[in-house]
Design a protein around this motif. Structure first.
Motif, PDB file in Angstrom:
ATOM      1  N   LEU A   9     -21.071   2.157 -59.129  1.00 24.50           N
ATOM      2  CA  LEU A   9     -20.061   1.102 -59.200  1.00 24.50           C
ATOM      3  C   LEU A   9     -20.605  -0.134 -59.908  1.00 24.50           C
ATOM      4  N   ASN A  21     -21.806  -4.666 -63.634  1.00 25.59           N
ATOM      5  CA  ASN A  21     -21.412  -5.274 -62.371  1.00 25.59           C
ATOM      6  C   ASN A  21     -22.616  -5.347 -61.436  1.00 25.59           C
ATOM      7  N   GLN A  45     -14.399  -2.022 -58.326  1.00 17.22           N
ATOM      8  CA  GLN A  45     -15.062  -0.855 -58.910  1.00 17.22           C
ATOM      9  C   GLN A  45     -14.759   0.412 -58.114  1.00 17.22           C
ATOM     10  N   HIS A  48     -11.524   1.549 -59.416  1.00 15.90           N
ATOM     11  CA  HIS A  48     -11.673   2.133 -60.750  1.00 15.90           C
ATOM     12  C   HIS A  48     -12.229   3.560 -60.675  1.00 15.90           C
ATOM     13  N   GLU A 298     -21.744   1.873 -65.073  1.00 17.52           N
ATOM     14  CA  GLU A 298     -20.528   1.834 -64.272  1.00 17.52           C
ATOM     15  C   GLU A 298     -19.589   2.981 -64.640  1.00 17.52           C
TER      16      GLU A 298
END
Length: 304
Positions: A9, A21, A45, A48, A298
């Motif tokens: 993430l 991130n 995240q 996502h 990510e």
């Protein structure tokens, strides 16, 4: 094949960038989700990555620097908005209780679930979680504040029964559980049917080690030896080795050295400094010592 997947993430370090991130990842073990660290923005995240909030019950926090825990209150607030009723357990340094509890009392007064904080001692390696599928042990790390990594290990799996052999020897159902666990079968006339004639070996158990944040530390090698995947921080390139030591971090080359000495199967680099717009230099330096190395990123889902 049962799932044992690592979802990245966030893999950046403390300074925010547009490239990465803050640190967080989720290990999916047979559809149970285990979060490791929870930097700012983790809940976004999580969305996502199309992971399911309802399957997340345990969060493991390596240390109490903001880029590893600032996302907790936001994540828990969202779980409350979603009507979460099952308990959430956070495994962390004992100080998290005094940091997080006032935030929960202020922002999440009506949360329908119980948030439990289970403290551990980062200075020792100990078992902090166990269920029917896995165990989780801490890995003492060297950083500016108390910090621990985590070793996730699947428990040994049972052997597979060979159906034709079970039928051929007319083995009763009540005997099958023992045979899966390695027992031979004794027939009514006293003859023994060896277990290896009745079963096929189980798939090897999987293992994953998370080591961030940490200075170079060979003491972790006996703990992580032979793991299927090692995530090791690589905050700096080798040219910044002095800076790495000063700040309690590692270089990519040092991560490669640890992976080689521990005989791991694969190395994943992460916790990248904001000074690098291209992490290729870090990958190159690690691969000079340990070829089977990849970069975290990510959205990456690494299937073990």
């Amino acid at each position: 094949m049962e799932r044992f997947d690592l979802n990245i993430l966030g893999c950046g370090s403390a300074t925010p960038t547009l490239q990465h991130n803050p640190t967080s990842q989720v290990l999916n073990v047979r559809e149970k989700l285990f979060m490791i660290d929870c930097g700012e923005g983790t809940q976004l995240q999580f969305r996502h990555s199309r992971l399911r909030f309802g399957r997340l019950n345990h969060i493991f926090i390596s240390h109490l620097h903001g880029d590893h825990c600032f996302g907790l209150i936001g994540l828990i607030s969202t779980l409350a908005l979603l009507g979460r009723t099952g308990d959430i357990t956070i495994h962390a340094h004992a100080d998290l209780e005094t940091i997080l509890r006032p935030q929960l009392d202020y922002f999440c007064r009506e949360i329908p679930c119980d948030v439990k904080i289970e403290p551990f001692d980062p200075q020792i390696s100990e078992l902090i979680y166990e269920d029917r599928s896995i165990t989780v042990k801490t890995i003492p790390l060297i950083h500016r504040i108390p910090c621990a990594g985590f070793l996730f290990q699947e428990k040994p799996k049972e052997a597979h029964l060979i159906t034709d052999k079970i039928k051929f020897y007319d083995i009763p159902i009540k005997e099958l559980a023992k045979i899966k666990k390695g027992a031979d079968f004794i027939r009514e006339d006293g003859t023994i049917v060896p277990n290896e004639r009745l079963t096929r070996p189980a798939e090897p158990s999987k293992s994953y080690a998370y080591c961030s944040d940490t200075a170079y530390n060979e003491k972790i090698i006996p703990i992580i030896e032979g793991v299927d995947l090692l995530y090791h921080e690589a905050t700096f390139a080798d040219a910044e080795a002095f800076r790495a030591k000063q700040t309690g971090h590692s270089t990519a080359r040092q991560a490669g050295k640890i992976a080689k000495m521990a005989g791991v199967k694969k190395l994943m680099l992460g916790h990248f400094s904001a000074r690098y717009t291209d992490n290729g230099i870090l990958l190159q330096e690690a691969k000079e010592l340990f070829d089977n190395t990849i970069l975290a990123n990510e959205g990456l889902c690494e299937k073990l």
